[in-house]
Design an enzyme around this catalytic site. Structure first.
Site, PDB file in Angstrom:
ATOM      1  N   ARG A  46     -36.182  45.738 -44.914  1.00  0.00           N
ATOM      2  CA  ARG A  46     -35.797  44.857 -46.007  1.00  0.00           C
ATOM      3  C   ARG A  46     -34.266  44.769 -45.409  1.00  0.00           C
ATOM      4  O   ARG A  46     -33.654  43.674 -45.356  1.00  0.00           O
ATOM      5  CB  ARG A  46     -35.872  45.924 -47.203  1.00  0.00           C
ATOM      6  N   TYR A  98     -36.210  18.146 -53.277  1.00  0.00           N
ATOM      7  CA  TYR A  98     -37.739  18.619 -53.179  1.00  0.00           C
ATOM      8  C   TYR A  98     -37.603  19.205 -54.387  1.00  0.00           C
ATOM      9  O   TYR A  98     -36.720  19.467 -55.201  1.00  0.00           O
ATOM     10  CB  TYR A  98     -37.741  19.677 -51.959  1.00  0.00           C
ATOM     11  N   ASP A 170     -29.725  20.883 -46.433  1.00  0.00           N
ATOM     12  CA  ASP A 170     -30.622  21.415 -46.523  1.00  0.00           C
ATOM     13  C   ASP A 170     -31.553  20.403 -45.519  1.00  0.00           C
ATOM     14  O   ASP A 170     -31.753  19.164 -45.291  1.00  0.00           O
ATOM     15  CB  ASP A 170     -31.552  21.108 -47.122  1.00  0.00           C
ATOM     16  N   LYS A 195     -41.877  24.116 -42.370  1.00  0.00           N
ATOM     17  CA  LYS A 195     -41.901  23.131 -41.756  1.00  0.00           C
ATOM     18  C   LYS A 195     -42.017  22.755 -40.310  1.00  0.00           C
ATOM     19  O   LYS A 195     -42.702  23.500 -39.868  1.00  0.00           O
ATOM     20  CB  LYS A 195     -41.223  21.726 -42.756  1.00  0.00           C
TER      21      LYS A 195
END
Ligand code: P1T
Length: 379
Positions: A46, A98, A170, A195
């Site tokens: 992690r 978004y 973004d 993406k």
């Protein structure tokens, strides 16, 4: 190193064990220690994992940053940014964005006392009207999803600096191939690596890139403490995707342009949204801050009704009707009922997300096949 070399080599080292050209997939949760704290730089996956480190170094390199952080999804990356703030703090965000980002801001973080102002930023000076001493962050998506509005990153960065607050961009739609927000004055670049960076519709992932060490440390603390990290297999896939980003983007842009021009001439199409048109309100800014205009195109049909839009997307054969974007294959979406359904109708219609809007993620297939498909589906 130039961008097209950075996508392949940026931040990468040959594997010290056998010289493997691609980093091994370190599919492990933990690492042996000789004595407590006696390890080779990794203690628990992690906190860090060598395959993820290779990806994070690549992300930092392609965005001209110093530090990269990879997350389990784009939304997990945004979640980490907002966790920098305290109840009472305010964020100014672009209003066309978004739907999942809007939902995260309004349905999760507003509960914890963070206030979001959603505003149009096509004229950056509008931001000053919403600025007060509680404002801590400006959130910019450019080009915006799904209306392809363009926001002047440099102008917004000047406002953020004047007020000594952070600017996060973004960069999912543009990718660093088209624009590098850190060079334009942003403090944080965010990606849905799901993406274009991944590029093959085979993973879900997010990324953050910054220049400043203190900001990187604070974000790393949140990444480790909240734990929304990506695994080594996905890190490997994202790294592999990034290696062809520049050639994929070149073709996405060429095909996007061909599709946008085809739609613009079609008698049954009403509006076409694509920043490459000279008639686009912020075309001059797109031309200045982007290398090309990208592979995303949105449009409405002449009839301007829901049924017609649904019929059109159902008729497509080469384009797949699906959420998401940025993969090698062309996708079509109906934002009002899919990606932006979580934004109340009257809010989304204010930004142009009407029931007849269709969004295309133009892939890298042959341009003729894409246009023939649109032609038969539009009728
Ligand atoms: O899906 P995820 O990796 O969590 O990324 C969220 C996200 C953030 N920012 C932008 C600009 C995005 O487009 C997305 C995800 N978008 C879609 C799934 C979509 O079809 O628009």
């Amino acid at each position: 190193m130039k961008f097209n070399t950075k996508t392949i080599h940026g931040g990468q080292k040959l594997d010290p064990a056998y010289g493997s050209v691609m980093p091994p997939i370190y599919q492990t949760s933990t690492y042996a220690q000789t004595t407590p704290g006696g390890h080779k730089g990794y203690e628990y996956s992690r906190s860090s994992n060598p395959t993820r480190t290779a990806l994070e170094n690549s992300l930092a390199s392609i965005e001209n940053g110093n530090y990269g952080l990879a997350f389990a999804s784009g939304l997990a990356a945004i979640d980490a940014i907002i966790k920098l703030f305290e109840p009472g703090d305010e964020v100014i965000s672009t209003s066309d964005l978004y739907g999942g980002t809007y939902r995260l801001f309004t349905s999760i973080f507003e509960k914890f006392g963070i206030k979001f102002n959603f505003i149009g930023m096509e004229n950056a000076s509008n931001i000053e009207n919403y600025m007060n001493d509680k404002t801590k962050l400006i959130w910019v998506e450019t080009p915006t999803n799904p209306m392809l509005n363009i926001i002047d990153i440099n102008a917004v960065a000047t406002i953020a600096k004047k007020h000594d607050i952070l600017l996060a961009v973004d960069n999912t739609f543009a990718t660093p191939y088209l624009q590098q927000p850190l060079d334009l004055g942003a403090d944080i670049v965010m990606h849905s690596a799901t993406k274009y960076l991944g590029g093959h519709s085979d993973l879900v992932m997010g990324g953050l890139i910054v220049k400043d060490k203190n900001l990187a440390d604070r974000l790393y603390f949140i990444q480790n403490a909240s734990g929304a990290v990506c695994g080594p297999q996905d890190s490997f896939l994202a790294l592999r995707g990034i290696k062809t980003l520049h050639i994929r983007m070149q073709r996405h842009c060429e095909n996007g342009k061909a599709v946008a021009h085809f739609l613009k001439k079609h008698p049954n199409i009403e509006n076409v949204y694509w920043p490459g048109f000279e008639s686009h309100p912020n075309h001059h800014i797109a031309k200045e801050q982007m290398k090309d205009f990208g592979g995303m195109v949105s449009f409405t049909t002449k009839g301007n009704n829901y049924e017609e839009a649904i019929k059109l997307v159902e008729n497509l054969k080469v384009f797949t009707l699906a959420e998401s974007l940025g993969g090698v294959e062309s996708l079509a979406g109906h934002p009002a009922s899919m990606t932006h359904a979580s934004i109340p109708k009257e809010e989304r219609e204010k930004t142009g997300v009407v029931d007849s809007l269709i969004r295309l993620s133009v892939g890298i297939e042959d341009e003729d096949d894409l246009i023939a498909d649109l032609k038969q589906a539009i009728g």
